[in-house]
Design a protein around this motif. Structure first.
Motif, PDB file in Angstrom:
ATOM      1  N   UNK A 175       9.090 -20.968  -1.826  1.00 47.38           N
ATOM      2  CA  UNK A 175      10.447 -20.646  -2.261  1.00 47.38           C
ATOM      3  C   UNK A 175      10.561 -21.033  -3.726  1.00 47.38           C
ATOM      4  N   UNK A 176      11.600 -20.537  -4.362  1.00 48.45           N
ATOM      5  CA  UNK A 176      11.804 -20.833  -5.771  1.00 48.45           C
ATOM      6  C   UNK A 176      13.281 -20.699  -6.085  1.00 48.45           C
ATOM      7  N   UNK A 177      13.657 -21.243  -7.229  1.00 49.59           N
ATOM      8  CA  UNK A 177      15.007 -21.005  -7.699  1.00 49.59           C
ATOM      9  C   UNK A 177      15.032 -19.707  -8.498  1.00 49.59           C
ATOM     10  N   UNK A 178      16.194 -19.091  -8.503  1.00 51.84           N
ATOM     11  CA  UNK A 178      16.440 -17.946  -9.363  1.00 51.84           C
ATOM     12  C   UNK A 178      17.808 -18.116  -9.985  1.00 51.84           C
ATOM     13  N   UNK A 179      18.116 -17.274 -10.923  1.00 52.75           N
ATOM     14  CA  UNK A 179      19.498 -17.179 -11.394  1.00 52.75           C
ATOM     15  C   UNK A 179      19.827 -15.712 -11.458  1.00 52.75           C
ATOM     16  N   UNK A 180      21.097 -15.396 -11.276  1.00 51.52           N
ATOM     17  CA  UNK A 180      21.517 -14.012 -11.146  1.00 51.52           C
ATOM     18  C   UNK A 180      22.766 -13.821 -11.994  1.00 51.52           C
ATOM     19  N   UNK A 181      22.660 -12.976 -13.000  1.00 51.34           N
ATOM     20  CA  UNK A 181      23.802 -12.659 -13.857  1.00 51.34           C
ATOM     21  C   UNK A 181      24.306 -11.258 -13.545  1.00 51.34           C
ATOM     22  N   UNK A 182      23.356 -10.333 -13.339  1.00 50.40           N
ATOM     23  CA  UNK A 182      23.728  -8.969 -12.949  1.00 50.40           C
ATOM     24  C   UNK A 182      22.822  -8.407 -11.877  1.00 50.40           C
ATOM     25  N   UNK A 183      21.987  -9.270 -11.290  1.00 51.88           N
ATOM     26  CA  UNK A 183      21.049  -8.815 -10.258  1.00 51.88           C
ATOM     27  C   UNK A 183      19.708  -9.505 -10.335  1.00 51.88           C
ATOM     28  N   UNK A 184      19.620 -10.547 -11.151  1.00 43.07           N
ATOM     29  CA  UNK A 184      18.325 -11.174 -11.466  1.00 43.07           C
ATOM     30  C   UNK A 184      17.686 -11.951 -10.335  1.00 43.07           C
ATOM     31  N   UNK A 185      18.383 -12.164  -9.238  1.00 44.14           N
ATOM     32  CA  UNK A 185      17.745 -12.684  -8.025  1.00 44.14           C
ATOM     33  C   UNK A 185      17.434 -11.517  -7.096  1.00 44.14           C
ATOM     34  N   UNK A 186      18.404 -10.630  -6.935  1.00 45.82           N
ATOM     35  CA  UNK A 186      18.309  -9.606  -5.886  1.00 45.82           C
ATOM     36  C   UNK A 186      17.309  -8.501  -6.208  1.00 45.82           C
ATOM     37  N   UNK A 187      17.322  -7.998  -7.440  1.00 42.51           N
ATOM     38  CA  UNK A 187      16.408  -6.894  -7.772  1.00 42.51           C
ATOM     39  C   UNK A 187      14.949  -7.337  -7.732  1.00 42.51           C
TER      40      UNK A 187
END
Lengths: 494, 95
Positions: A175-187
């Motif tokens: 697992x890892x961390x992500x950050x999402x501003x406009x889709x940066x985790x989901x895409x």
């Protein structure tokens, strides 16, 4: 012998507790995979000693019969946007090359306090600006996935959390961390056949995360299963007085309350997300997703989000505007690079430093942001975008009067080849067409794998929920996960 | 509305990013493409709509007016490109 690096977070946590393996064995196995996968360029900094240190602490605690922590024995990857004390934090930029924070971000601190160990700092798009991980100063991340039929073209792992997505799907970390501003985790999750959730804006503290667009930025977990996302998010979320937009709410027990029974839930299908010309395979996968949720007991209704087509242009005013303001801090004075040409004054030093330290996409966005905020254009661009943003949020509110969650595709296509969309910034921006609206409205949204396309590449489904209703999002994700039976993983070529 | 080379140079200057003439030239069509595309927002009727500044209803908290941080000068200066005598150092700004 179990392939330790193919275990989920839950399996590692539980297997360690019952003594199937030691935490050190797990850390060593992942450290070895990280070291053997440099061809993917997923990590900017590897920290095998940190992973071992946390593992040894877990093993010692277990041997001494002490109470174990929620993530004891679990090593993870940390996106290099989170400040980590004593470990270089770059946001994949030249500007911050060599920057070694003297403090720890709230989210990463919570993870270490919960017993997790750090395998390393994961590559990303520079300052999290990009959808393909091609803007990193430290080079592209290569997706572990390849098209079938002997096509060895290097593919994009998605962005901006492309190091996270590549590393998880290649079994370099569970697992890892992500950050999402406009889709940066989901895409990126969709591009690599994994899951990831962006929680409601305000759930995770932004303190210590290199800022991009503060009204949109949210941290979240990425992992291979919905349960693992629930586990990680429980640790990452929570009130933080150091973030003025942090929500002062208790963190729900998302893992304990997971249930794939969706009886009584209504799933909205937004008709605007199925434009003419939507990729047929994406459309077919979406239809399968609808059937899976019906099978789980949900009722399906059509809904309308009429301002959907304006979400991307709204985002590309608001995000660059906030970025131009946030990134003003890189001035060559307090941290990061400094370029001081001979005889230069202070203003020249600022301009030279920023020309040196920022990549082309970052400069482009700062300049767009500067323009839309400049005198004479502020109302026409920025205020108008804020008003349209309000309408986009209202669309969701009205839709949620008729349903409890929304199901959409995550991205309009599968992963593309590196270089394929680089020449045209607009074509790249369109990749976030399905993820940006929920970001603008601050809503929780999750990507889960929906299947493979004809070329053998993963496609993702997106679930969007009401504000603060991560549970329903996770539950619907679980219902899809159980029915999609997604077990594909990339063949090791690296 | 399209922007020209002079405008691009002005934006670069406001952004404190030095650009060469060639770089500025290359940015003219790029920025025009993006700005031309975002201008479609102008067609949305926003009569009576308040600009959104916060997505999730939240109110700014007040804290006690007390020092809760500080005495970390060396940490603050640790990453400075040039720190001298306990200060950030910059080129001379007074002629």
């Amino acid at each position: 012998m179990t392939e330790l690096t193919n275990l989920t977070v839950a399996e590692i946590r539980d297997g360690f507790r019952v003594g199937d393996f030691s935490a050190r064995e797990v850390a060593q196995a992942f450290n070895a995979n990280v070291a053997a996968a440099r061809a993917l360029n997923a990590f900017i900094v590897e920290t095998p000693e940190k992973a071992l240190e946390a593992a040894d602490a877990a093993d010692r605690a277990k041997a001494a019969g002490e109470a174990l922590k929620p993530l004891s024995g679990v090593p993870i990857g940390m996106k290099d946007l989170f400040c980590t004390e004593g470990v270089q934090t770059t946001a994949a930029s030249h500007m911050l090359e060599g920057f070694t924070p003297t403090y720890e971000s709230t989210v990463s601190k919570k993870l270490w306090d919960a017993g997790a160990g750090m395998l390393g700092k994961l590559n990303l798009d520079q300052f999290a600006m990009g959808s393909s991980n091609e803007t990193s100063y430290f080079g592209n991340v290569i997706s572990p996935w390849r098209r079938g039929g002997g096509d060895n073209a290097a593919l994009a792992p998605g962005g901006s959390s492309g190091g996270s997505s590549a590393a998880i799907s290649a079994r370099l970390c569970p697992a890892a961390t992500g950050t999402d501003t406009g889709g940066s985790i989901r895409q990126p999750a969709a591009f690599t056949g994994i899951s990831g959730i962006k929680p409601t804006y305000g759930r995770c503290s932004r303190w210590g995360i290199v800022a991009f667009a503060s009204s949109l930025d949210q941290a979240g977990p990425m992992a291979r299963t919905v349960r693992d996302n629930a586990i990680l998010l429980e640790t990452m979320a929570g009130f933080d007085p150091k973030d003025s937009t942090s929500l002062d709410l208790a963190v729900p027990q998302w893992e304990a309350n997971l249930s794939s029974d969706l009886k009584g839930k209504k799933v909205g299908i937004p008709k605007e997300y199925r434009p003419d010309g939507l990729n047929a395979e994406i459309s077919a996968m979406w239809d399968r997703g609808i059937e899976w949720l019906k099978d789980a007991g949900a009722e399906v209704v059509e809904v309308s989000l009429p301002h959907t087509k304006y979400a991307l242009p709204t985002y590309y005013i608001i995000a660059p505007a906030e970025a131009s303001s946030n990134l003003a801090r890189y001035d060559g004075v307090r941290y990061g690079q400094r370029d001081l040409p001979d005889g230069a004054g202070l203003q020249d030093m600022y301009a030279a430093t920023r020309a040196l330290g920022f990549g082309p996409e970052v400069k482009r966005r700062i300049m767009i942001g500067t323009y839309v905020l400049s005198a004479g254009f502020y109302d026409a661009y920025y205020t108008q975008a804020q008003k349209v943003r309000a309408l986009i949020a209202r669309d969701f509110e009205l839709a949620f009067e008729k349903c409890d969650l929304l199901l959409t595709p995550t991205a309009p296509s599968a992963s593309f080849a590196l270089g394929e969309k680089q020449a045209d910034p607009l074509a790249m921006y369109l990749n976030d067409v399905f993820t940006v609206p929920a970001s603008l409205a601050g809503l929780p949204a999750m990507a889960v794998p929906g299947g493979l396309d004809a070329q053998g590449l993963p496609l993702g489904l997106q679930i969007i929920g009401r504000a603060l209703d991560e549970q329903t999002v996770l539950n619907a994700g679980l219902a899809i996960e159980e029915r999609a039976g997604f077990t594909a993983r990339p063949d090791k070529w690296w | 509305m399209s922007i020209d080379l002079q405008t691009v140079k002005k934006i670069a200057s406001l952004s404190r990013i030095s650009v060469t003439d060639a770089e500025a030239e290359a940015m003219v069509p790029e920025l025009n493409n993006i700005l031309g595309w975002v201008e479609q927002l102008g067609e949305v009727d926003v009569t009576g709509v308040e600009p959104m500044t916060a997505v999730i209803p939240n109110h700014l908290r007040l804290r006690e007016d007390a020092v809760t941080d500080g005495n970390v000068r060396d940490k603050v200066l640790a990453n400075a490109p040039q720190a001298e005598h306990g200060f950030f150092a910059v080129p001379k700004v007074i002629e």
